[in-house]
Design a protein around this motif. Structure first.
Motif, PDB file in Angstrom:
ATOM      1  N   LEU A 285      -5.611   1.005  -3.886  1.00 35.55           N
ATOM      2  CA  LEU A 285      -5.572   1.211  -2.434  1.00 35.55           C
ATOM      3  C   LEU A 285      -6.901   0.831  -1.787  1.00 35.55           C
ATOM      4  CD1 LEU A 285      -3.636   4.595  -2.283  1.00 35.55           C
ATOM      5  CD2 LEU A 285      -2.920   2.474  -1.177  1.00 35.55           C
ATOM      6  N   MET A 286      -8.002   1.284  -2.387  1.00 35.11           N
ATOM      7  CA  MET A 286      -9.307   1.024  -1.783  1.00 35.11           C
ATOM      8  C   MET A 286      -9.688  -0.449  -1.866  1.00 35.11           C
ATOM      9  SD  MET A 286     -11.603   4.440  -2.537  1.00 35.11           S
ATOM     10  CE  MET A 286     -11.225   4.673  -4.257  1.00 35.11           C
ATOM     11  N   SER A 287      -9.227  -1.140  -2.919  1.00 29.99           N
ATOM     12  CA  SER A 287      -9.544  -2.566  -3.024  1.00 29.99           C
ATOM     13  C   SER A 287      -8.745  -3.390  -2.028  1.00 29.99           C
ATOM     14  CB  SER A 287      -9.270  -3.056  -4.451  1.00 29.99           C
ATOM     15  OG  SER A 287      -7.885  -3.018  -4.737  1.00 29.99           O
ATOM     16  N   GLN A 288      -7.539  -2.923  -1.667  1.00 31.99           N
ATOM     17  CA  GLN A 288      -6.701  -3.655  -0.723  1.00 31.99           C
ATOM     18  C   GLN A 288      -6.993  -3.289   0.721  1.00 31.99           C
ATOM     19  OE1 GLN A 288      -2.539  -3.309  -1.743  1.00 31.99           O
ATOM     20  NE2 GLN A 288      -2.905  -3.748  -3.903  1.00 31.99           N
ATOM     21  N   CYS A 289      -7.733  -2.211   0.918  1.00 32.14           N
ATOM     22  CA  CYS A 289      -7.971  -1.696   2.266  1.00 32.14           C
ATOM     23  C   CYS A 289      -9.148  -2.424   2.917  1.00 32.14           C
ATOM     24  CB  CYS A 289      -8.253  -0.197   2.197  1.00 32.14           C
ATOM     25  SG  CYS A 289      -8.119   0.615   3.795  1.00 32.14           S
TER      26      CYS A 289
ATOM     27  N   MET B 211       0.833  -1.203   0.000  1.00 32.99           N
ATOM     28  CA  MET B 211       0.000   0.000   0.000  1.00 32.99           C
ATOM     29  C   MET B 211       0.867   1.254   0.000  1.00 32.99           C
ATOM     30  SD  MET B 211      -3.147  -1.194   2.490  1.00 32.99           S
ATOM     31  CE  MET B 211      -4.232   0.181   2.056  1.00 32.99           C
ATOM     32  N   ARG B 212       2.000   1.192   0.694  1.00 31.63           N
ATOM     33  CA  ARG B 212       2.893   2.357   0.677  1.00 31.63           C
ATOM     34  C   ARG B 212       3.419   2.613  -0.735  1.00 31.63           C
ATOM     35  NH1 ARG B 212       8.298   2.430   4.275  1.00 31.63           N
ATOM     36  NH2 ARG B 212       8.935   0.929   2.657  1.00 31.63           N
ATOM     37  N   GLU B 213       3.711   1.529  -1.455  1.00 32.74           N
ATOM     38  CA  GLU B 213       4.176   1.677  -2.840  1.00 32.74           C
ATOM     39  C   GLU B 213       3.100   2.333  -3.705  1.00 32.74           C
ATOM     40  OE1 GLU B 213       5.821  -1.151  -6.471  1.00 32.74           O
ATOM     41  OE2 GLU B 213       5.832  -1.907  -4.405  1.00 32.74           O
ATOM     42  N   HIS B 214       1.847   1.912  -3.532  1.00 30.17           N
ATOM     43  CA  HIS B 214       0.748   2.537  -4.272  1.00 30.17           C
ATOM     44  C   HIS B 214       0.616   4.016  -3.906  1.00 30.17           C
ATOM     45  CE1 HIS B 214      -0.737  -0.941  -6.337  1.00 30.17           C
ATOM     46  NE2 HIS B 214      -0.929  -1.625  -5.228  1.00 30.17           N
ATOM     47  N   LEU B 215       0.787   4.321  -2.620  1.00 29.71           N
ATOM     48  CA  LEU B 215       0.690   5.723  -2.176  1.00 29.71           C
ATOM     49  C   LEU B 215       1.781   6.573  -2.818  1.00 29.71           C
ATOM     50  CD1 LEU B 215      -0.142   5.787   1.652  1.00 29.71           C
ATOM     51  CD2 LEU B 215      -1.429   6.846  -0.204  1.00 29.71           C
ATOM     52  N   ASN B 216       2.997   6.050  -2.873  1.00 36.29           N
ATOM     53  CA  ASN B 216       4.100   6.806  -3.472  1.00 36.29           C
ATOM     54  C   ASN B 216       3.834   7.071  -4.949  1.00 36.29           C
ATOM     55  OD1 ASN B 216       5.500   6.859  -1.057  1.00 36.29           O
ATOM     56  ND2 ASN B 216       6.714   5.028  -1.518  1.00 36.29           N
ATOM     57  N   THR B 217       3.342   6.038  -5.651  1.00 37.54           N
ATOM     58  CA  THR B 217       3.005   6.220  -7.072  1.00 37.54           C
ATOM     59  C   THR B 217       1.871   7.225  -7.222  1.00 37.54           C
ATOM     60  OG1 THR B 217       3.631   3.920  -7.498  1.00 37.54           O
ATOM     61  CG2 THR B 217       2.355   5.029  -9.198  1.00 37.54           C
ATOM     62  N   LEU B 218       0.901   7.148  -6.325  1.00 41.27           N
ATOM     63  CA  LEU B 218      -0.233   8.082  -6.338  1.00 41.27           C
ATOM     64  C   LEU B 218       0.237   9.520  -6.187  1.00 41.27           C
ATOM     65  CD1 LEU B 218      -3.256   8.880  -6.061  1.00 41.27           C
ATOM     66  CD2 LEU B 218      -3.064   8.312  -3.638  1.00 41.27           C
ATOM     67  N   HIS B 219       1.096   9.776  -5.216  1.00 46.34           N
ATOM     68  CA  HIS B 219       1.545  11.142  -4.965  1.00 46.34           C
ATOM     69  C   HIS B 219       2.353  11.681  -6.146  1.00 46.34           C
ATOM     70  CE1 HIS B 219       1.173  10.178  -0.406  1.00 46.34           C
ATOM     71  NE2 HIS B 219       0.059  10.664  -0.897  1.00 46.34           N
ATOM     72  N   SER B 220       3.172  10.819  -6.760  1.00 45.79           N
ATOM     73  CA  SER B 220       3.943  11.242  -7.937  1.00 45.79           C
ATOM     74  C   SER B 220       3.010  11.565  -9.096  1.00 45.79           C
ATOM     75  CB  SER B 220       4.928  10.135  -8.329  1.00 45.79           C
ATOM     76  OG  SER B 220       5.597  10.469  -9.521  1.00 45.79           O
ATOM     77  N   ALA B 221       2.021  10.692  -9.319  1.00 48.48           N
ATOM     78  CA  ALA B 221       1.071  10.923 -10.423  1.00 48.48           C
ATOM     79  C   ALA B 221       0.263  12.187 -10.192  1.00 48.48           C
ATOM     80  CB  ALA B 221       0.140   9.719 -10.554  1.00 48.48           C
ATOM     81  N   GLN B 222      -0.085  12.442  -8.936  1.00 48.91           N
ATOM     82  CA  GLN B 222      -0.857  13.651  -8.612  1.00 48.91           C
ATOM     83  C   GLN B 222      -0.038  14.899  -8.933  1.00 48.91           C
ATOM     84  OE1 GLN B 222      -2.074  13.813  -4.518  1.00 48.91           O
ATOM     85  NE2 GLN B 222      -3.378  15.602  -4.818  1.00 48.91           N
ATOM     86  N   GLN B 223       1.235  14.890  -8.589  1.00 50.28           N
ATOM     87  CA  GLN B 223       2.100  16.043  -8.858  1.00 50.28           C
ATOM     88  C   GLN B 223       2.237  16.302 -10.355  1.00 50.28           C
ATOM     89  OE1 GLN B 223       5.778  15.143  -6.873  1.00 50.28           O
ATOM     90  NE2 GLN B 223       5.066  15.859  -4.876  1.00 50.28           N
TER      91      GLN B 223
END
Length: 436
Positions: free
Chosen positions: A147-151, A121-133
């Motif tokens: 993230l939501m499917s794994q949560c 999930m941390r890996e998905h978050l890092n990719t998410l933040h990069s894509a958002q920027q």
């Protein structure tokens, strides 16, 4: 006496918990806590019921109280709180807690499994933040869905709101509106959620009464909440200008109507974060295109209609206006295509009749154009110079190029054929003989 009551309530709660009735267990653990708040075992017991009921935010609260009161955490405690953190989207806290559990009991298999999931999930978050920027909204949406499917729980509140903002940025208005239903995003006690819903309704030009209600509800929660207050004033200004523009046009004051539309477009703006102004901007541009057409400014009408359809494809009125403007400007084949598309979207019988009449005219004009001799098609005399021919050809290409007239343009091909013949002395001679 309070301690005795707490012990009694706690035992009843344990009994219900063992039976699997977690709702009643929670009720009696809560009574035990009320009687003896410093008896920490009941806090952890109630946290267990919250975990069983998947009320993870409440589990976090109770477990953090245990830490605050100075309880000595076990590995099982850290497993519980890390699981709760993950379910509420606090991945970094989950990793810290699970590392603590593994520090106490390295072979704890539950802790090892949670650590693996948390790192994913941390890996998905890092990719998410990069894509958002980088405004890579498709990637943002993909990572959020992962993230939501794994949560196990609802995740972080901002995940759902970010999903809505990604939909807005990509002009996915149906999806953005749907987030407040199928994702159960709307929290009536959150000014942020109410204001975000109002923004979607405003930009999607959908249920404006509901938009106003959402903003007023947000302001009831905090009368000085700046985003809601700003959006309320902005939407009021836009809708006022829309009404004033329509009234001016009905009064045959086209100049004032266009001025009002321009003012509204300036307020709406073209920010990517707001879907370039959304379907509300598309409505202003469509109305503006209609006014331009009515006063004979066909090129301007075409530009405004194109801009409107870019924001809101497959909308009848800008498509109809564009069809009429295309035909007047000599782009008859593009007009035919637009009329056909508009016919499929016509809202009523009267509109269908009007569109069908225009389609008949455009087809006739196209046929006449294709039957013109090459001189008339290019707009040159038989005594043209090389410069005259080249200039006429370039002008016709600019007018009829497929990139500027929605697809393959038959007239553009005819113009190319005419130029190929008239610019070649041998072929031109044969063509002159045919005309004579």
């Amino acid at each position: 006496e309070a301690l005795a009551d707490a012990e009694n309530f706690g035992k009843i709660g344990v009994g219900y918990f063992k039976k699997g009735d977690h709702g009643l267990a929670r009720k009696y653990f809560t009574k035990a806590i009320a009687c003896a708040p410093m008896t920490l075992v009941w806090w952890e017991s109630r946290a267990d019921t919250y975990l069983a009921l998947k009320e993870f935010a409440k589990a976090v609260s109770d477990l953090e109280i245990l830490q605050k009161f100075g309880a000595t955490p076990s590995s099982s405690f850290f497993v519980k709180i890390s699981r709760s953190y993950m379910a509420t989207g606090d991945i970094m806290s989950a990793i810290q807690s699970i590392d603590a559990a593994l520090g106490i009991e390295p072979e704890n298999t539950s802790a090892q499994d949670i650590k693996k999931e948390a790192l994913k999930m941390r890996e998905h978050l890092n990719t998410l933040h990069s894509a958002q920027q980088h405004k890579q909204w498709t990637t943002v949406r993909h990572e959020l869905n992962q993230l939501m499917s794994q949560c196990e729980g609802p995740g972080a509140p901002e995940w759902k709101t970010l999903l809505v903002r990604a939909d807005i940025a990509e002009s996915k208005w149906h999806d953005a509106l749907g987030c407040f239903s199928h994702l159960s995003l709307l929290d009536e006690t959150s000014a942020d959620h109410l204001t975000l819903r109002a923004l979607v309704l405003f930009l999607a030009d959908s249920n404006l009464d509901a938009m106003t209600k959402a903003l007023n509800d947000a302001l009831k929660l905090g009368s000085e909440y700046t985003p809601a207050k700003s959006l309320l004033h902005r939407s009021e200004d836009v809708l006022r200008l829309l009404q004033e523009a329509m009234s001016a046009f009905q009064a045959q004051d086209s100049s004032t109507a266009l001025q009002k539309y321009n003012q509204g477009l300036a307020i709406l703006g073209e920010e990517e974060a707001e879907g370039r102004g959304g379907l509300m901007r598309a409505r202003f541009l469509s109305n503006q295109a209609f006014v331009f057409y009515q006063i004979g400014k066909y090129a301007e009408a075409l530009n405004s209609a194109n801009a409107s359809l870019t924001l809101g494809p497959s909308r009848f009125y800008p498509l109809w206006t564009r069809a009429r403007a295309q035909n007047v400007l000599g782009r008859h084949d593009a007009a035919v295509e637009d009329y056909r598309a508009a016919l499929a979207l016509a809202p009523d019988d009267n509109a269908r009749r009007n569109v069908n009449n225009g389609l008949v005219v455009a087809k006739g004009d196209l046929q006449k154009c294709l039957q013109m001799n090459y001189f008339d098609l290019l707009g040159v005399s038989r005594r043209f110079s090389v410069g005259d021919l080249t200039k006429a050809y370039r002008n016709k290409c600019l007018l009829h190029h497929p990139d500027k007239s929605n697809g393959v343009d038959l007239i553009f091909k005819a113009v190319q054929e005419a130029y190929a013949v008239l610019s070649d002395p041998q072929r031109r001679g044969l063509y002159d003989q045919q005309l004579d």
